[in-house]
Design a protein around this motif. Structure first.
Motif, mmCIF file in Angstrom:
data_model
loop_
_atom_site.group_PDB
_atom_site.id
_atom_site.type_symbol
_atom_site.label_atom_id
_atom_site.label_comp_id
_atom_site.label_asym_id
_atom_site.label_seq_id
_atom_site.Cartn_x
_atom_site.Cartn_y
_atom_site.Cartn_z
ATOM 1 N N ASN A 1 -25.613 -47.774 16.385
ATOM 2 C CA ASN A 1 -26.608 -46.809 16.844
ATOM 3 C C ASN A 1 -27.374 -46.209 15.674
ATOM 4 N N SER A 2 -28.538 -45.661 15.949
ATOM 5 C CA SER A 2 -29.373 -45.095 14.899
ATOM 6 C C SER A 2 -30.003 -43.789 15.373
ATOM 7 N N GLY A 3 -30.627 -43.074 14.424
ATOM 8 C CA GLY A 3 -31.244 -41.799 14.747
ATOM 9 C C GLY A 3 -30.273 -40.647 14.585
ATOM 10 N N VAL A 4 -30.813 -39.453 14.449
ATOM 11 C CA VAL A 4 -29.964 -38.286 14.197
ATOM 12 C C VAL A 4 -29.021 -38.008 15.358
ATOM 13 N N GLU A 5 -29.418 -38.376 16.578
ATOM 14 C CA GLU A 5 -28.553 -38.176 17.748
ATOM 15 C C GLU A 5 -27.239 -38.959 17.610
ATOM 16 N N ALA A 6 -27.281 -40.048 16.840
ATOM 17 C CA ALA A 6 -26.092 -40.888 16.687
ATOM 18 C C ALA A 6 -25.153 -40.376 15.599
ATOM 19 N N SER A 7 -25.572 -39.388 14.823
ATOM 20 C CA SER A 7 -24.764 -38.919 13.695
ATOM 21 C C SER A 7 -23.603 -38.048 14.164
ATOM 22 N N PHE A 8 -22.501 -38.075 13.401
ATOM 23 C CA PHE A 8 -21.353 -37.229 13.703
ATOM 24 C C PHE A 8 -20.572 -36.965 12.428
ATOM 25 N N ALA A 9 -19.899 -35.833 12.385
ATOM 26 C CA ALA A 9 -19.304 -35.325 11.145
ATOM 27 C C ALA A 9 -18.161 -36.165 10.614
ATOM 28 N N THR A 10 -17.488 -36.916 11.469
ATOM 29 C CA THR A 10 -16.308 -37.663 11.023
ATOM 30 C C THR A 10 -16.605 -39.139 10.732
ATOM 31 N N LEU A 11 -17.873 -39.504 10.613
ATOM 32 C CA LEU A 11 -18.227 -40.906 10.385
ATOM 33 C C LEU A 11 -17.528 -41.488 9.156
ATOM 34 N N TYR A 12 -17.412 -40.680 8.095
ATOM 35 C CA TYR A 12 -16.899 -41.205 6.833
ATOM 36 C C TYR A 12 -15.402 -40.969 6.626
ATOM 37 N N GLN A 13 -14.763 -40.340 7.596
ATOM 38 C CA GLN A 13 -13.347 -40.012 7.445
ATOM 39 C C GLN A 13 -12.498 -41.274 7.306
ATOM 40 N N GLY A 14 -11.788 -41.378 6.180
ATOM 41 C CA GLY A 14 -10.903 -42.505 5.954
ATOM 42 C C GLY A 14 -11.590 -43.812 5.625
ATOM 43 N N ARG A 15 -12.911 -43.790 5.457
ATOM 44 C CA ARG A 15 -13.658 -45.003 5.123
ATOM 45 C C ARG A 15 -13.860 -45.093 3.613
ATOM 46 N N ARG A 16 -14.040 -46.303 3.139
ATOM 47 C CA ARG A 16 -14.349 -46.474 1.719
ATOM 48 C C ARG A 16 -15.796 -46.086 1.437
ATOM 49 N N CYS A 17 -16.012 -45.533 0.262
ATOM 50 C CA CYS A 17 -17.362 -45.365 -0.270
ATOM 51 C C CYS A 17 -17.350 -45.951 -1.677
ATOM 52 N N ILE A 18 -18.196 -46.936 -1.918
ATOM 53 C CA ILE A 18 -18.257 -47.577 -3.227
ATOM 54 C C ILE A 18 -19.362 -46.934 -4.063
ATOM 55 N N ILE A 19 -19.004 -46.475 -5.241
ATOM 56 C CA ILE A 19 -19.957 -45.915 -6.203
ATOM 57 C C ILE A 19 -20.104 -46.922 -7.335
ATOM 58 N N THR A 20 -21.349 -47.161 -7.777
ATOM 59 C CA THR A 20 -21.600 -48.222 -8.760
ATOM 60 C C THR A 20 -22.239 -47.672 -10.040
ATOM 61 N N PRO A 21 -21.456 -46.974 -10.861
ATOM 62 C CA PRO A 21 -22.013 -46.454 -12.121
ATOM 63 C C PRO A 21 -22.278 -47.590 -13.108
ATOM 64 N N THR A 22 -23.168 -47.334 -14.042
ATOM 65 C CA THR A 22 -23.450 -48.271 -15.124
ATOM 66 C C THR A 22 -23.222 -47.548 -16.449
ATOM 67 N N GLU A 23 -23.518 -48.233 -17.546
ATOM 68 C CA GLU A 23 -23.355 -47.601 -18.860
ATOM 69 C C GLU A 23 -24.340 -46.457 -19.067
ATOM 70 N N HIS A 24 -25.358 -46.386 -18.204
ATOM 71 C CA HIS A 24 -26.361 -45.319 -18.326
ATOM 72 C C HIS A 24 -26.039 -44.098 -17.456
ATOM 73 N N THR A 25 -25.037 -44.184 -16.615
ATOM 74 C CA THR A 25 -24.756 -43.120 -15.652
ATOM 75 C C THR A 25 -24.183 -41.885 -16.320
ATOM 76 N N ASP A 26 -24.777 -40.733 -16.008
ATOM 77 C CA ASP A 26 -24.283 -39.456 -16.525
ATOM 78 C C ASP A 26 -22.945 -39.119 -15.872
ATOM 79 N N ARG A 27 -21.963 -38.757 -16.685
ATOM 80 C CA ARG A 27 -20.618 -38.510 -16.170
ATOM 81 C C ARG A 27 -20.574 -37.331 -15.197
#
Length: 298
Positions: free
Chosen positions: A129-155
Motif C-alpha cells: 500500500n502507499s500514501g499517508v493513509e497506509a502509514s503506521f507507527a510500528t512499520l519498522y518494529q523488529g525490521r532491519r535497517c541498512i545504513i551505508t556509510p562511506t569513508e566520507h561519512t561524518d561520524r
C-alpha cells in the motif's frame, strides 16, 4: 530534548509517514514538515497528525531542518538533493529510504554543501500500500535497517541516523553500498520481479476460455501480494540496480530450469530433495534468532 528538532520529509507516504508517526509517538521530533506535490495527501497528513505543516517547494520545506528524510522513488533522489542543497541549514543531515544505494550515495555525497552531511539508508520494511493513509507507527518494529556509510561519512551524522532508526524499532546494520545492492537484489528485488512475472503469466494465460485469476486462493494471493506494489517505484529500482538484479534473475532461472528438468523426467525423489532443501532454507528464515540492535558488517 528530542533527537530531531525539525524533520523535513520529502515524500509523505507509507515509508516517510510511518517514520514520522513513531518519532512523534516517542517524543523524539519537535516539528515535522511534509514536502510533496500532492495537496490532498499532504492535507490528510496534517489531519492525521503525521506532519505539522507542508510545503510543495522542496527548497522551502527543508529550511531550518536538522534532518531531511527522502522517501521518493530512487531515480529522483539525486535530483532532489541537488535542488535542496543551497537551502540546507548548517549541520543538516540528509538521509534516504531508497532500496538501491550505490548510485544514490555516489551521486549525493558530492552534492551536499560543506558542513552538511549525507548518510545513505534503507529500512527493509513496507507493504503493497502507499500514501499517508497506509502509514503506521510500528512499520519498522523488529525490521532491519541498512545504513551505508562511506569513508566520507561524518561520524556524528552517522550516529544520529543510526539512533533515529533504533528509536523507530529497527535492527540497524552498517554495510558497504555495493554489498547492500547485491543483498537486496536477492532478498527483495528478485521476489518482486518473480511476482510481477508470475501474475502476468497467469493473468494472460489463454489455455482456458476464461480468466483463471478469479479462482486464485490464499497461496497465490499471498505469494503475489507484492505485485500490487507501485509500478513506478519498482521500474526505477529495476533500472538503478540492473546489474545485481540481472545476476539474481539468471541464478533464479538456473534453479527454475533444474526443477523443470526434474519434473519433465518424472524424478520424484530428486523433486522431493529439491523441495526439502527449499523448506530447510525457508524454515531457517522463520526460526532465526532475534537480531542484535546494532551490528557491523563488512
Amino acid at each position: 530534548m528530542p533527537l530531531i528538532n525539525r524533520l523535513a520529509i520529502i515524500g509523505v507516504g507509507l515509508i516517510g509517514g510511518s517514520l514520522a508517526r513513531i518519532l512523534r509517538e516517542k517524543g523524539e521530533v519537535g516539528e515535522v514538515v511534509g514536502i510533496g506535490r500532492g495537496k490532498a495527501n499532504l492535507e490528510r497528513a496534517v489531519e492525521l497528525g503525521v506532519i505539522d505543516r507542508y510545503a510543495h517547494d522542496p527548497a522551502e520545506g527543508v529550511s531550518g531542518a536538522d534532518m531531511v528524510f527522502l522517501a521518493t522513488p530512487v531515480c529522483t533522489i539525486a535530483d532532489i538533493v541537488k535542488t535542496i542543497a543551497p537551502s540546507l541549514s548548517p549541520g543538516c543531515i540528509i538521509t534516504d529510504g531508497g532500496s538501491v544505494k550505490g548510485d544514490i550515495v555516489r551521486a549525493c555525497e558530492p552534492l551536499v554543501p560543506a558542513g552538511c552531511h549525507f548518510v545513505g539508508g534503507h529500512p527493509i520494511a513496507g507493504t503493497e500500500n502507499s500514501g499517508v493513509e497506509a502509514s503506521f507507527a510500528t512499520l519498522y518494529q523488529g525490521r532491519r535497517c541498512i545504513i551505508t556509510p562511506t569513508e566520507h561519512t561524518d561520524r556524528g551524522a552517522l550516529d544520529k541516523v543510526v539512533r533515529m532508526w533504533q528509536l523507530a524499532g529497527s535492527n540497524v546494520v552498517q554495510m558497504d553500498v555495493e554489498k547492500h545492492d547485491r543483498v537486496v537484489a536477492a532478498i527483495s528485488h528478485l521476489p518482486h520481479m518473480v511476482a510481477y512475472s508470475l501474475v502476468n503469466a497467469v493473468g494472460e494465460y489463454d489455455g482456458c476460455d476464461e480468466n483463471i485469476l478469479k479462482y486464485s486462493a490464499g497461496g497465490f494471493r499471498d505469494f503475489t501480494r507484492i505485485a500490487s506494489s507501485d509500478p513506478v517505484m519498482w521500474r526505477d529500482i529495476a533500472l538503478q540496480n540492473r546489474d545485481s538484479i540481472l545476476e539474481m534473475m539468471d541464478l533464479f532461472a538456473d534453479y527454475y530450469a533444474r526443477l523443470r528438468a526434474l519434473v519433465a523426467c518424472g524424478d520424484g525423489a530428486a523433486i522431493e530433495r529439491f523441495f526439502a532443501s527449499s523448506k530447510e532454507h525457508r524454515d531457517g528464515i522463520v526460526n532465526q534468532a532475534a537480531l542484535p540492535s546494532v551490528k557491523e558488517e563488512s
